[in-house]
Design a protein around this motif. Structure first.
Motif, PDB file in Angstrom:
ATOM      1  N   LEU A   3       1.225  -1.127  -0.036  1.00  0.00           N
ATOM      2  CA  LEU A   3      -0.144   0.494   0.220  1.00  0.00           C
ATOM      3  C   LEU A   3       0.631   0.992  -0.114  1.00  0.00           C
ATOM      4  O   LEU A   3       0.444   2.001  -1.102  1.00  0.00           O
ATOM      5  N   ASP A  47      -0.696  -5.309   6.256  1.00  0.00           N
ATOM      6  CA  ASP A  47      -1.067  -4.886   5.171  1.00  0.00           C
ATOM      7  C   ASP A  47      -2.509  -4.492   6.010  1.00  0.00           C
ATOM      8  O   ASP A  47      -3.462  -3.712   5.973  1.00  0.00           O
ATOM      9  N   TYR A  90      -7.973   2.445  -2.564  1.00  0.00           N
ATOM     10  CA  TYR A  90      -7.311   1.999  -1.531  1.00  0.00           C
ATOM     11  C   TYR A  90      -7.371   0.799  -1.101  1.00  0.00           C
ATOM     12  O   TYR A  90      -6.373   0.299  -0.406  1.00  0.00           O
TER      13      TYR A  90
END
Length: 148
Positions: A3, A47, A90
């Motif tokens: 990310l 994550d 996202y």
């Protein structure tokens, strides 16, 4: 691609294309992720941790959006609507109503829940499964429907 790498890439593209609004939102998100990393005492977030931070940022903006709309501040609400849309890009793909309902039913049977008194047990078992993929309010509503 992690990310943070994706955010860095998008930030560079926003700089090159002179997209001020995008750049501002991406910087805010990156700052939130870095602050969380400092709190936890490390550079990189997993994550799951990053999704938690993004979910928190998204929830804050959605709450503010509702308040601005109710107060008639459409100018601020429009800005937040843009930020919400960008942050959602996202986030992991959101579960459909059918997928979520299937997970709820499965978790209720796994926990042997039978009444609303078991709500906490079901919610604590289900939330890790749907983290970042479904709104807690939606999950709560579905669990209540199936427990009553």
């Amino acid at each position: 691609m992690s990310l943070l790498e994706r955010l860095n890439q998008d930030m560079k593209a926003a700089m090159k294309n002179k997209e001020r609004e995008n750049l501002s939102v991406i910087r805010m998100v990156k700052a939130s992720l870095q602050n969380e990393g400092y709190k936890l005492g490390r550079q990189e977030l997993t994550d799951d941790e990053a999704i938690t931070v993004l979910s928190r940022e998204l929830k804050q903006r959605k709450d503010s959006y509702r308040e601005f709309k109710a107060a008639g501040r459409d100018d601020l609400a429009d800005k937040l609507e843009f930020e919400i849309a960008l942050i959602e890009t996202y986030m992991p793909r959101q579960l459909t109503e059918e997928e979520l309902e299937s997970i709820v039913i499965e978790t209720i049977s796994e926990t042997n829940a039978s009444s609303k008194a078991d709500m906490g047990k079901v919610m604590s078992a289900i939330m890790p499964k749907v983290k970042g993929k479904a709104d807690g309010g939606r999950v709560n509503t579905l669990v209540l429907q199936h427990l009553s």
